[in-house]
Scaffold this motif. Structure first.
Motif, PDB file in Angstrom:
ATOM      1  N   HIS A  23       0.706  -1.227  -0.120  1.00 60.89           N
ATOM      2  CA  HIS A  23      -0.042   0.026   0.013  1.00 60.89           C
ATOM      3  C   HIS A  23       0.997   1.238  -0.058  1.00 60.89           C
ATOM      4  O   HIS A  23       0.628   2.195  -0.632  1.00 60.89           O
ATOM      5  CB  HIS A  23      -1.036  -0.121   1.401  1.00 60.89           C
ATOM      6  CG  HIS A  23      -2.012  -1.046   1.002  1.00 60.89           C
ATOM      7  ND1 HIS A  23      -3.166  -0.654   0.752  1.00 60.89           N
ATOM      8  CD2 HIS A  23      -2.106  -2.298   1.449  1.00 60.89           C
ATOM      9  CE1 HIS A  23      -3.995  -2.060   0.690  1.00 60.89           C
ATOM     10  NE2 HIS A  23      -3.297  -2.856   1.039  1.00 60.89           N
ATOM     11  N   GLY A  24       1.967   1.309   0.650  1.00 62.26           N
ATOM     12  CA  GLY A  24       3.005   2.628   0.924  1.00 62.26           C
ATOM     13  C   GLY A  24       3.651   2.715  -0.411  1.00 62.26           C
ATOM     14  O   GLY A  24       3.731   3.557  -0.996  1.00 62.26           O
ATOM     15  N   SER A  26       2.533   1.689  -3.294  1.00 59.40           N
ATOM     16  CA  SER A  26       1.374   2.327  -4.262  1.00 59.40           C
ATOM     17  C   SER A  26       1.253   3.938  -4.218  1.00 59.40           C
ATOM     18  O   SER A  26       1.274   4.458  -5.348  1.00 59.40           O
ATOM     19  CB  SER A  26       0.035   1.796  -4.135  1.00 59.40           C
ATOM     20  OG  SER A  26      -0.892   2.122  -4.798  1.00 59.40           O
ATOM     21  N   LYS A  27       1.255   4.310  -2.732  1.00 56.20           N
ATOM     22  CA  LYS A  27       0.963   5.982  -2.740  1.00 56.20           C
ATOM     23  C   LYS A  27       2.571   6.518  -2.868  1.00 56.20           C
ATOM     24  O   LYS A  27       2.237   7.563  -3.448  1.00 56.20           O
ATOM     25  CB  LYS A  27       0.985   6.030  -1.145  1.00 56.20           C
ATOM     26  CG  LYS A  27      -0.657   5.571  -0.838  1.00 56.20           C
ATOM     27  CD  LYS A  27      -0.856   5.864   0.587  1.00 56.20           C
ATOM     28  CE  LYS A  27      -2.314   5.363   1.003  1.00 56.20           C
ATOM     29  NZ  LYS A  27      -2.365   3.969   0.774  1.00 56.20           N
ATOM     30  N   ASN A  30       1.837   6.648  -6.769  1.00 55.69           N
ATOM     31  CA  ASN A  30       0.951   7.189  -7.270  1.00 55.69           C
ATOM     32  C   ASN A  30       0.563   8.272  -6.712  1.00 55.69           C
ATOM     33  O   ASN A  30      -0.473   9.068  -7.068  1.00 55.69           O
ATOM     34  CB  ASN A  30      -0.187   6.481  -7.446  1.00 55.69           C
ATOM     35  CG  ASN A  30      -0.136   5.174  -8.256  1.00 55.69           C
ATOM     36  OD1 ASN A  30       0.216   5.141  -9.525  1.00 55.69           O
ATOM     37  ND2 ASN A  30      -0.392   3.906  -7.579  1.00 55.69           N
ATOM     38  N   VAL A  32      -0.085  10.815  -3.013  1.00 52.80           N
ATOM     39  CA  VAL A  32      -1.222  11.116  -2.008  1.00 52.80           C
ATOM     40  C   VAL A  32      -2.254  11.871  -2.029  1.00 52.80           C
ATOM     41  O   VAL A  32      -2.734  12.477  -1.243  1.00 52.80           O
ATOM     42  CB  VAL A  32      -0.428  11.367  -0.376  1.00 52.80           C
ATOM     43  CG1 VAL A  32       0.628  10.222  -0.287  1.00 52.80           C
ATOM     44  CG2 VAL A  32       0.337  12.544  -0.608  1.00 52.80           C
ATOM     45  N   ILE A  35      -5.507  11.333  -0.430  1.00 54.42           N
ATOM     46  CA  ILE A  35      -5.238  11.634   1.124  1.00 54.42           C
ATOM     47  C   ILE A  35      -5.385  13.100   1.643  1.00 54.42           C
ATOM     48  O   ILE A  35      -5.956  13.520   2.643  1.00 54.42           O
ATOM     49  CB  ILE A  35      -3.939  11.004   1.855  1.00 54.42           C
ATOM     50  CG1 ILE A  35      -4.189   9.457   1.706  1.00 54.42           C
ATOM     51  CG2 ILE A  35      -3.857  11.283   3.360  1.00 54.42           C
ATOM     52  CD1 ILE A  35      -2.910   8.665   1.859  1.00 54.42           C
ATOM     53  N   TYR A  50       1.581  13.485   3.944  1.00 55.53           N
ATOM     54  CA  TYR A  50       3.069  12.748   3.764  1.00 55.53           C
ATOM     55  C   TYR A  50       3.401  11.927   4.812  1.00 55.53           C
ATOM     56  O   TYR A  50       4.127  11.057   4.678  1.00 55.53           O
ATOM     57  CB  TYR A  50       4.043  13.845   3.257  1.00 55.53           C
ATOM     58  CG  TYR A  50       3.678  14.636   2.099  1.00 55.53           C
ATOM     59  CD1 TYR A  50       3.786  14.235   1.072  1.00 55.53           C
ATOM     60  CD2 TYR A  50       2.680  15.790   2.148  1.00 55.53           C
ATOM     61  CE1 TYR A  50       3.529  14.780  -0.228  1.00 55.53           C
ATOM     62  CE2 TYR A  50       2.584  16.300   0.907  1.00 55.53           C
ATOM     63  CZ  TYR A  50       2.943  15.765  -0.126  1.00 55.53           C
ATOM     64  OH  TYR A  50       2.433  16.535  -1.256  1.00 55.53           O
ATOM     65  N   VAL A  52       1.592   9.419   5.738  1.00 55.40           N
ATOM     66  CA  VAL A  52       1.319   7.996   5.108  1.00 55.40           C
ATOM     67  C   VAL A  52       2.685   7.219   4.802  1.00 55.40           C
ATOM     68  O   VAL A  52       2.653   6.094   4.925  1.00 55.40           O
ATOM     69  CB  VAL A  52       0.298   8.113   4.081  1.00 55.40           C
ATOM     70  CG1 VAL A  52       1.016   8.534   2.657  1.00 55.40           C
ATOM     71  CG2 VAL A  52      -0.516   6.531   4.049  1.00 55.40           C
ATOM     72  N   TYR A  53       3.625   7.845   4.337  1.00 59.79           N
ATOM     73  CA  TYR A  53       4.772   7.314   3.976  1.00 59.79           C
ATOM     74  C   TYR A  53       5.586   6.846   5.045  1.00 59.79           C
ATOM     75  O   TYR A  53       6.080   5.702   5.095  1.00 59.79           O
ATOM     76  CB  TYR A  53       5.683   8.151   3.145  1.00 59.79           C
ATOM     77  CG  TYR A  53       5.162   8.805   1.937  1.00 59.79           C
ATOM     78  CD1 TYR A  53       4.930   7.784   0.882  1.00 59.79           C
ATOM     79  CD2 TYR A  53       5.112  10.003   1.575  1.00 59.79           C
ATOM     80  CE1 TYR A  53       4.476   8.344  -0.194  1.00 59.79           C
ATOM     81  CE2 TYR A  53       4.642  10.461   0.319  1.00 59.79           C
ATOM     82  CZ  TYR A  53       4.317   9.737  -0.606  1.00 59.79           C
ATOM     83  OH  TYR A  53       3.868   9.942  -1.715  1.00 59.79           O
ATOM     84  N   GLU A  56       3.112   3.636   6.177  1.00 62.36           N
ATOM     85  CA  GLU A  56       2.982   2.577   5.215  1.00 62.36           C
ATOM     86  C   GLU A  56       4.304   2.144   4.491  1.00 62.36           C
ATOM     87  O   GLU A  56       4.270   1.219   3.792  1.00 62.36           O
ATOM     88  CB  GLU A  56       1.788   2.965   4.245  1.00 62.36           C
ATOM     89  CG  GLU A  56       0.522   3.144   4.980  1.00 62.36           C
ATOM     90  CD  GLU A  56      -0.654   3.128   3.991  1.00 62.36           C
ATOM     91  OE1 GLU A  56      -0.475   3.050   2.581  1.00 62.36           O
ATOM     92  OE2 GLU A  56      -1.862   3.579   4.412  1.00 62.36           O
TER      93      GLU A  56
END
Length: 128
Positions: A23-24, A26-27, A30, A32, A35, A50, A52-53, A56
């Motif tokens: 999932h990380g 992918s982000k 592609n 964020v 989000i 950010y 999320v990095y 994930e």
């Protein structure tokens, strides 16, 4: 009967860290943007997207490698609570089309990370 709790902990760490890392990645590939939109719709600073990095990519790597595993698992728990609250709260009591809990994946990541936090990494880990 085989009794090897450390091997079980390793399998749990590889599963949690490995699956969440996809999932990380992918982000990372592609962006964020989704989000950012979710944060903005809740009146929160969009720069938080950010994070999320960390939740994930960095934290799953920590769990996978067994380096500061409890900290990595706690970051994942926090990340999943935020994901559920910001994106999936309307599905909290819902079932999916095939009868499972609509939040099975998010619940798996949340509760598995919580279990790893309480159990620790086991003996198969990087020395820290």
């Amino acid at each position: 009967m085989v009794d090897n709790a450390d091997l079980g902990k390793l399998i749990l760490r590889i599963t949690l860290g490995g699956l969440l890392l996809f999932h990380g990645i992918s982000k990372l590939l592609n962006g964020v943007g989704f989000i950012v939109g979710q944060l903005a719709s809740h009146g929160l600073p969009t720069v938080l997207a950010y994070g999320v990095y960390i939740g994930e990519i960095i934290a799953p790597l920590m769990v996978l490698l067994g380096y500061q595993t409890r900290i990595g698992a706690l970051i994942i728990v926090f990340n999943m609570i935020l994901a559920i609250a910001l994106v999936h709260s309307h599905q909290l009591l819902s079932l999916s089309g095939n009868g499972g809990w609509a939040l099975e994946l998010q619940g798996f990541f949340l509760f598995t990370a919580l279990a790893v936090f309480f159990m620790g990494p086991g003996k198969y880990k990087l020395k820290n």
